[in-house]
Design an enzyme around this catalytic site. Structure first.
Site, PDB file in Angstrom:
ATOM      1  N   GLY A 181      11.066  -9.167 -13.474  1.00  0.00           N
ATOM      2  CA  GLY A 181      10.690 -10.165 -14.475  1.00  0.00           C
ATOM      3  C   GLY A 181      11.709 -11.294 -14.584  1.00  0.00           C
ATOM      4  O   GLY A 181      11.361 -12.429 -14.935  1.00  0.00           O
ATOM      5  N   ASN A 198      11.242  -6.567  -7.274  1.00  0.00           N
ATOM      6  CA  ASN A 198      11.527  -5.234  -6.719  1.00  0.00           C
ATOM      7  C   ASN A 198      10.619  -4.150  -7.297  1.00  0.00           C
ATOM      8  O   ASN A 198      10.950  -2.967  -7.259  1.00  0.00           O
ATOM      9  CB  ASN A 198      12.993  -4.880  -7.010  1.00  0.00           C
ATOM     10  CG  ASN A 198      13.269  -4.774  -8.503  1.00  0.00           C
ATOM     11  OD1 ASN A 198      12.636  -5.465  -9.300  1.00  0.00           O
ATOM     12  ND2 ASN A 198      14.196  -3.926  -8.897  1.00  0.00           N
TER      13      ASN A 198
HETATM   14  C1  LIG Z   1      -4.343  -0.500  -8.099  1.00  0.00           C
HETATM   15  C2  LIG Z   1      -3.531  -1.712  -8.371  1.00  0.00           C
HETATM   16  C3  LIG Z   1      -3.511  -2.009  -9.811  1.00  0.00           C
HETATM   17  C4  LIG Z   1      -2.629  -3.146 -10.072  1.00  0.00           C
HETATM   18  C5  LIG Z   1      -2.418  -3.315 -11.527  1.00  0.00           C
HETATM   19  C6  LIG Z   1      -1.048  -3.802 -11.761  1.00  0.00           C
HETATM   20  C7  LIG Z   1      -0.761  -3.886 -13.208  1.00  0.00           C
HETATM   21  C8  LIG Z   1       0.488  -3.109 -13.569  1.00  0.00           C
HETATM   22  C9  LIG Z   1       1.691  -3.829 -13.275  1.00  0.00           C
HETATM   23  C10 LIG Z   1       2.906  -3.241 -13.878  1.00  0.00           C
HETATM   24  C11 LIG Z   1       4.020  -4.174 -13.548  1.00  0.00           C
HETATM   25  C12 LIG Z   1       5.113  -4.124 -14.500  1.00  0.00           C
HETATM   26  C13 LIG Z   1       6.118  -5.133 -14.106  1.00  0.00           C
HETATM   27  C14 LIG Z   1       7.403  -4.956 -14.297  1.00  0.00           C
HETATM   28  C15 LIG Z   1       8.388  -5.964 -13.945  1.00  0.00           C
HETATM   29  C16 LIG Z   1       9.778  -5.632 -14.364  1.00  0.00           C
HETATM   30  O1  LIG Z   1      10.510  -6.511 -14.711  1.00  0.00           O
HETATM   31  S1  LIG Z   1      10.253  -4.009 -14.362  1.00  0.00           S
HETATM   32  C17 LIG Z   1      11.991  -4.042 -14.595  1.00  0.00           C
HETATM   33  C18 LIG Z   1      12.660  -4.038 -13.288  1.00  0.00           C
HETATM   34  N1  LIG Z   1      14.072  -4.213 -13.435  1.00  0.00           N
HETATM   35  C19 LIG Z   1      14.951  -3.607 -12.661  1.00  0.00           C
HETATM   36  O2  LIG Z   1      14.621  -2.869 -11.769  1.00  0.00           O
HETATM   37  C20 LIG Z   1      16.395  -3.877 -12.958  1.00  0.00           C
HETATM   38  C21 LIG Z   1      17.120  -2.615 -13.286  1.00  0.00           C
HETATM   39  N2  LIG Z   1      18.503  -2.890 -13.618  1.00  0.00           N
HETATM   40  C22 LIG Z   1      19.447  -3.102 -12.696  1.00  0.00           C
HETATM   41  O3  LIG Z   1      19.218  -3.090 -11.505  1.00  0.00           O
HETATM   42  C23 LIG Z   1      20.843  -3.341 -13.199  1.00  0.00           C
HETATM   43  O4  LIG Z   1      20.888  -2.957 -14.544  1.00  0.00           O
HETATM   44  C24 LIG Z   1      21.306  -4.801 -13.083  1.00  0.00           C
HETATM   45  C25 LIG Z   1      21.555  -5.132 -11.619  1.00  0.00           C
HETATM   46  C26 LIG Z   1      20.309  -5.766 -13.674  1.00  0.00           C
HETATM   47  C27 LIG Z   1      22.647  -4.953 -13.848  1.00  0.00           C
HETATM   48  O5  LIG Z   1      23.564  -4.034 -13.372  1.00  0.00           O
HETATM   49  P1  LIG Z   1      24.828  -3.660 -14.282  1.00  0.00           P
HETATM   50  O6  LIG Z   1      25.461  -4.872 -14.815  1.00  0.00           O
HETATM   51  O7  LIG Z   1      25.665  -2.771 -13.432  1.00  0.00           O
HETATM   52  O8  LIG Z   1      24.221  -2.924 -15.536  1.00  0.00           O
HETATM   53  P2  LIG Z   1      23.739  -1.387 -15.629  1.00  0.00           P
HETATM   54  O9  LIG Z   1      24.926  -0.523 -15.872  1.00  0.00           O
HETATM   55  O10 LIG Z   1      22.885  -1.050 -14.480  1.00  0.00           O
HETATM   56  O11 LIG Z   1      22.820  -1.421 -16.918  1.00  0.00           O
HETATM   57  C28 LIG Z   1      23.374  -1.519 -18.227  1.00  0.00           C
HETATM   58  C29 LIG Z   1      22.423  -0.831 -19.171  1.00  0.00           C
HETATM   59  O12 LIG Z   1      21.169  -1.528 -19.158  1.00  0.00           O
HETATM   60  C30 LIG Z   1      20.094  -0.632 -18.865  1.00  0.00           C
HETATM   61  N3  LIG Z   1      19.070  -1.350 -18.124  1.00  0.00           N
HETATM   62  C31 LIG Z   1      19.198  -2.041 -17.004  1.00  0.00           C
HETATM   63  N4  LIG Z   1      18.047  -2.660 -16.671  1.00  0.00           N
HETATM   64  C32 LIG Z   1      17.144  -2.336 -17.637  1.00  0.00           C
HETATM   65  C33 LIG Z   1      15.760  -2.680 -17.852  1.00  0.00           C
HETATM   66  N5  LIG Z   1      15.084  -3.480 -17.031  1.00  0.00           N
HETATM   67  N6  LIG Z   1      15.152  -2.158 -18.923  1.00  0.00           N
HETATM   68  C34 LIG Z   1      15.840  -1.352 -19.783  1.00  0.00           C
HETATM   69  N7  LIG Z   1      17.145  -1.002 -19.632  1.00  0.00           N
HETATM   70  C35 LIG Z   1      17.784  -1.493 -18.557  1.00  0.00           C
HETATM   71  C36 LIG Z   1      20.782   0.468 -18.039  1.00  0.00           C
HETATM   72  O13 LIG Z   1      20.027   1.630 -18.063  1.00  0.00           O
HETATM   73  C37 LIG Z   1      22.088   0.596 -18.754  1.00  0.00           C
HETATM   74  O14 LIG Z   1      21.862   1.315 -19.946  1.00  0.00           O
HETATM   75  P3  LIG Z   1      22.921   2.372 -20.521  1.00  0.00           P
HETATM   76  O15 LIG Z   1      24.208   1.645 -20.570  1.00  0.00           O
HETATM   77  O16 LIG Z   1      22.953   3.507 -19.567  1.00  0.00           O
HETATM   78  O17 LIG Z   1      22.349   2.750 -21.843  1.00  0.00           O
END
Ligand SMILES: CCCCCCCCCCCC/C=C/CC(=O)SCCNC(=O)CCNC(=O)[C@H](O)C(C)(C)COP(=O)(O)OP(=O)(O)OC[C@H]1O[C@@H](n2cnc3c(N)ncnc32)[C@H](O)[C@@H]1OP(=O)(O)O
Length: 338
Positions: free
Chosen positions: A188, A211
């Site tokens: 997003g 991703n």
């Molecule tokens: C048959 C076909 C049908 C088709 C129909 C389709 C319809 C359905 C579609 C559904 C689609 C939905 C779409 C979704 C889009 C999205 O955006 S999903 C989110 C994806 N995001 C990620 O993958 C990012 C994940 N995060 C990271 O990779 C890393 O956090 C970072 C690189 C951004 C930052 O790294 P760093 O600075 O090292 O921080 P961290 O230590 O990793 O994280 C700190 C803290 O934040 C929490 N966190 C990270 N990202 C998220 C998130 N996106 N949401 C919630 N929380 C998140 C992480 O867990 C850590 O938390 P704690 O400290 O452990 O509590």
């Protein structure tokens, strides 16, 4: 639990929800009224009276979204000041910095605040908008995964509707929009930057891309359309299937971002790019943008409810919930191990 403790908890919940509704009304630290409100200084930040003024404007979207925030207010507790918005009075260019630690993930409240601020800036006649982040090394981690994991269905629907709303507003915005990508920008986060007219990314160990497949989910059609419009069909085809996260150098090579510069030069690069874009007659520029983007916008505009239904039915599948749960656990594990 005794009746007394239950009613105590209920009273606390009600108080929290009232408090968070007040917070919601002040989600944005600032608001400057271009045209209606005189500016005194460059990048002047708005005072409480400006906030009060901005809250008085009648707007259907606003009242709808306030109702949403009231309804789901518990999740927004303590999350005011999610955005830092300022406007340069001489150029009419707004800067909106996301500041929702730890990773600027898009929750319902955050998206609501973004929608409201876009509306305000647009109705105040801002000509340009820079979207950036106040958090080091993070642009946005994309959607707040906990919104989609073990969700309440009504909230989940509202969450997706608000994301659609934000995309529609930003992708078709009359303002010149530039993303200052100073940190990671997966999923997003990448979508939001792709909605902008120009993307400047900091060089370094950062990633950007859609991703979704790595989470076991599928980017919806309007996400992939946005990517196709940015990098072309073939590149999008590969990137979407692989859940490709690009380095800044890879991203600029495929046109996912327009410029890669050292972190310390991002602001100046954005500023000079904006100055260049501001020279173009606004009406002609916006119509040109819409000529290319309107078919993509229309595709969602004509199927919004169906898109919400598809999303809800997809994301609540047991197998998808399992994947999301595992992904969240892995994120937490990785964060703990640091
Ligand atoms: C048959 C076909 C049908 C088709 C129909 C389709 C319809 C359905 C579609 C559904 C689609 C939905 C779409 C979704 C889009 C999205 O955006 S999903 C989110 C994806 N995001 C990620 O993958 C990012 C994940 N995060 C990271 O990779 C890393 O956090 C970072 C690189 C951004 C930052 O790294 P760093 O600075 O090292 O921080 P961290 O230590 O990793 O994280 C700190 C803290 O934040 C929490 N966190 C990270 N990202 C998220 C998130 N996106 N949401 C919630 N929380 C998140 C992480 O867990 C850590 O938390 P704690 O400290 O452990 O509590």
């Amino acid at each position: 639990m005794s009746m007394a403790s239950k009613s105590m908890l209920n009273a606390q919940a009600l108080a929290r929800s009232r408090l968070s509704y007040r917070c919601y009304n002040h989600l944005s630290k600032i608001h400057v009224g271009l045209g209606s409100t005189p500016y005194s200084t460059k990048n002047s930040k708005v005072t409480a009276s400006h906030q009060a003024h901005s809250l008085l404007s009648p707007c259907k979207l606003l009242s709808q979204q306030k109702a949403t925030a009231r309804k789901f207010s518990q999740r927004s507790l303590g999350q005011d000041n999610l955005l830092d918005v300022s406007v340069d009075s001489s150029s009419g260019v707004a800067t909106l910095k996301m500041q929702k630690p730890p990773v600027n993930s898009f929750s319902l409240e955050f998206l609501t605040s973004l929608c409201i601020n876009l509306d305000k800036l647009h109705s105040d006649g801002c000509r340009g908008l820079v979207i950036g982040s106040s958090l080091p090394k993070i642009f946005s981690a994309g959607l707040e995964i906990t919104e989609m994991y073990q969700p309440d269905e009504a909230r989940l629907r509202e969450f997706w509707r608000t994301l659609q709303e934000f995309w529609i507003k930003l992708y078709g915005s009359q303002m010149i929009t530039i993303a200052a990508i100073t940190g990671h920008s997966p999923a997003g986060g990448c979508l939001v930057s792709m909605c902008c007219d120009h993307r400047v990314m900091a060089d370094g160990k950062l990633t950007i891309g859609l991703n979704e497949t790595l989470l076991g989910i599928v980017a919806p059609r309007w996400f992939s359309d946005t990517l196709i419009n940015t990098v072309g069909h073939r590149e999008a085809e590969r990137a979407l299937q692989l859940g490709k996260l690009y380095s800044p150098q890879e991203a600029v090579a495929v046109g996912l971002v327009d410029q890669v510069v050292p972190l310390e030069s991002v602001a100046a690069t954005v500023e000079s790019t904006m100055a260049q874009w501001l020279k173009i007659p606004s009406h002609a520029r916006h119509l040109s943008k819409l000529q290319l983007r309107q078919p993509t916008l229309d595709r969602l505009l004509h199927t919004r409810q169906e898109d919400i239904d598809n999303f809800v039915s997809f994301i609540t599948k047991e197998s998808i919930q399992k994947s999301l749960g595992m992904y969240l656990a892995a994120l937490k594990q990785r964060s703990k191990a640091k």
